[in-house]
Scaffold this motif. Structure first.
Motif, short mmCIF file in Angstrom:
data_model
loop_
_atom_site.label_atom_id
_atom_site.label_comp_id
_atom_site.label_asym_id
_atom_site.label_seq_id
_atom_site.Cartn_x
_atom_site.Cartn_y
_atom_site.Cartn_z
N LEU A 122 0.84 -1.21 0.00
CA LEU A 122 0.00 0.00 0.00
C LEU A 122 0.87 1.26 0.00
CD1 LEU A 122 -2.83 -1.06 2.46
CD2 LEU A 122 -2.92 -0.97 -0.03
N TYR A 123 1.96 1.21 0.77
CA TYR A 123 2.90 2.34 0.74
C TYR A 123 3.46 2.52 -0.68
CZ TYR A 123 7.09 5.12 1.10
OH TYR A 123 8.05 6.07 0.87
N ALA A 124 3.83 1.42 -1.30
CA ALA A 124 4.37 1.48 -2.67
C ALA A 124 3.36 2.13 -3.61
CB ALA A 124 4.74 0.08 -3.16
N GLY A 125 2.07 1.77 -3.44
CA GLY A 125 1.02 2.39 -4.25
C GLY A 125 0.87 3.87 -3.97
N ALA A 126 0.94 4.24 -2.69
CA ALA A 126 0.79 5.65 -2.30
C ALA A 126 1.94 6.49 -2.84
CB ALA A 126 0.72 5.75 -0.78
N LEU A 127 3.16 5.95 -2.74
CA LEU A 127 4.33 6.69 -3.24
C LEU A 127 4.27 6.79 -4.77
CD1 LEU A 127 7.02 8.13 -2.75
CD2 LEU A 127 8.15 5.89 -2.77
N THR A 128 3.86 5.69 -5.42
CA THR A 128 3.71 5.72 -6.88
C THR A 128 2.74 6.82 -7.29
OG1 THR A 128 4.20 3.36 -7.10
CG2 THR A 128 2.96 4.38 -8.89
N GLU A 129 1.61 6.89 -6.60
CA GLU A 129 0.61 7.92 -6.94
C GLU A 129 1.20 9.33 -6.80
OE1 GLU A 129 -3.52 8.18 -5.03
OE2 GLU A 129 -3.76 7.69 -7.17
N LYS A 130 1.91 9.55 -5.71
CA LYS A 130 2.51 10.88 -5.50
C LYS A 130 3.52 11.19 -6.62
CE LYS A 130 2.20 12.00 -0.59
NZ LYS A 130 1.73 13.39 -0.72
N LEU A 131 4.32 10.20 -6.98
CA LEU A 131 5.36 10.42 -7.99
C LEU A 131 4.75 10.66 -9.37
CD1 LEU A 131 8.01 7.78 -6.81
CD2 LEU A 131 8.26 10.27 -6.74
N ILE A 132 3.74 9.86 -9.75
CA ILE A 132 3.17 10.06 -11.10
C ILE A 132 2.39 11.38 -11.16
CG2 ILE A 132 3.19 7.65 -11.85
CD1 ILE A 132 0.29 7.39 -11.23
N ASN A 133 1.85 11.81 -10.03
CA ASN A 133 1.15 13.10 -10.01
C ASN A 133 2.07 14.30 -10.27
OD1 ASN A 133 -1.32 11.95 -9.63
ND2 ASN A 133 -1.41 12.32 -7.43
N THR A 134 3.37 14.11 -10.11
CA THR A 134 4.31 15.19 -10.42
C THR A 134 4.50 15.34 -11.93
OG1 THR A 134 6.30 13.80 -10.48
CG2 THR A 134 5.65 14.68 -8.32
N GLY A 135 4.08 14.33 -12.70
CA GLY A 135 4.28 14.36 -14.15
C GLY A 135 5.69 14.00 -14.57
N LYS A 136 6.54 13.64 -13.62
CA LYS A 136 7.94 13.33 -13.95
C LYS A 136 8.23 11.83 -13.89
CE LYS A 136 9.43 17.68 -11.82
NZ LYS A 136 9.68 18.48 -13.03
N PHE A 137 7.23 11.05 -13.50
CA PHE A 137 7.44 9.61 -13.35
C PHE A 137 6.32 8.84 -14.05
CE2 PHE A 137 9.82 11.47 -9.94
CZ PHE A 137 10.94 10.67 -9.82
N THR A 138 6.66 7.65 -14.49
CA THR A 138 5.66 6.77 -15.08
C THR A 138 5.98 5.33 -14.65
OG1 THR A 138 4.60 6.13 -17.15
CG2 THR A 138 6.98 6.44 -17.23
N TYR A 139 5.23 4.37 -15.13
CA TYR A 139 5.53 2.97 -14.79
C TYR A 139 5.03 2.07 -15.90
CZ TYR A 139 0.61 2.61 -13.58
OH TYR A 139 -0.75 2.64 -13.67
#
Lengths: 241, 241
Positions: free
Chosen positions: A155-172
């Motif tokens: 769940l933490y991994a999901g939360a951090l992923t969401e924060k990172l992709i919301n910056t527009g600088k990360f994808t997966y």
């Protein structure tokens, strides 16, 4: 765009690792949460070891030692693995030796990566900012439980992923990142209730330790990002965001 | 109550395995789906091998061989890994040697368990009935992709878990089973759309193989449960439900 991968067990790390990525190590219940609070409260450095005998030796040589196995504090140690143990008056300015059931074992699988940092809900925004600044691919390494998949780290991994992709600088691209994100989106608005169904909550409750659960799931209680210092082999604070 | 555990990678199998459980091996895209259709179409037995050189040797000795690496048919082989390859006129009554990127490697990690059976959406009700009859704990072993987590196998694990717990004879404790079930519940009403976001779909599409996707996700197209026969080391049909 930088890429985010999620690895569900230290045993699988070799299949996700590369020499260029920053690894965010997570063990929500409770090692990485406790490390965050210890640094927030002024500890100078934390050296982790997966070996309980090594931790005992450090203790015999006068070091401050935190040691936990299967949710319980080891008798010989100064601290267990509760985030409430690490108060400023006990730890400020000191060096700590730390051994836990899962988190410190996971450190060993990742200590040779480009950069290893400590993540928890406690410092999720600080980790996000750190990742943006470093501008590299990210591997979120879940400690799991005895090398098995666990939900709280996922769940933490999901939360951090969401924060990172919301910056527009990360994808997966990876399925594990998609899964972590989807599980986070299911759980985020009923986090305590969702966590109460997990294996680790049952273990903590059985040992009277469920009081730490809410704290471990609370975001941004600290502003530090512990980083492995490769020269000394200890975690330190590189900078405060 | 019998318990269901889900294992997300062959590499993790040792942390979920015990000598009493039935292991349901799954590789939705496409090894276990293809094995189901081959048995439905009358194949006598399937011997799996993870070793492509061994498969070549079998071919040189006159055996019928299906061989795939990274979604593509190996040149020396009679078949690739498409469920559409295994038509009755080509395979009825015959013995097949089978090697694929992930599924047949997963067989090797599980061949010493109490009972190893082949699961796919194609035979999900037959597998459910088989598990009820056998009345044992179940480990659903996902083949993954190159030992990494994959969503399509996880969704099958969630779907099978749901069917089993709906019988009232099965339960679960493990976080991985909870995660698989939750992901299945998100995806089940938009399965194709959800799968289109996965890594393996991208690989299949790149190789012009996406036509098999819908078939691989369709439930109950066959009524067979392939079982590993420990005496011969080949999969056979024990009985038809």
């Amino acid at each position: 765009m930088n890429e985010i991968s999620v690895c569900f067990s230290p045993i699988l790390h070799q299949y996700y690792a590369d020499s260029e990525s920053i690894v965010v190590l997570v063990d929500i219940f409770r090692a990485t949460t406790s490390m965050c609070v210890a640094f927030e409260n002024g500890i100078k450095s934390i050296r982790t070891t997966a070996d309980i005998e090594e931790a005992k030796e450090y203790k015999n040589n006068g070091f401050l030692v935190a040691a936990e196995r299967n949710t319980q504090k080891c008798e010989f140690a100064d601290f267990g693995n509760s985030p409430f143990d690490f108060t400023p008056e006990k730890i400020a300015g000191k060096e700590l030796i730390f051994t836990t059931t899962n988190g410190t074992k996971a450190v060993d699988t990742a200590k040779d990566v480009c950069e290893l940092i400590i993540g928890a809900f406690s410092n999720i925004s600080a980790v996000t900012n750190h990742c943006i600044e470093k501008n590299k691919n990210i591997v979120i390494l879940c400690s799991g439980w005895n090398d098995r998949f666990c939900l709280e780290d996922t769940l933490y991994a999901g939360a951090l992923t969401e924060k990172l992709i919301n910056t527009g600088k990360f994808t997966y691209k990876s399925d594990s990142t998609q899964a972590a994100l989807d599980l986070w989106r299911i759980a985020q608005n009923k986090l305590i209730e969702y966590i109460c169904t997990t294996e680790h909550y049952a273990r903590l409750k059985k040992n009277g330790l469920e009081s730490a659960v809410e704290y471990c799931l609370t975001q941004d209680t600290v502003s530090v990002v512990p980083v492995l210092d490769k020269e000394t082999g200890s975690f330190i604070i590189e900078k405060i965001h």
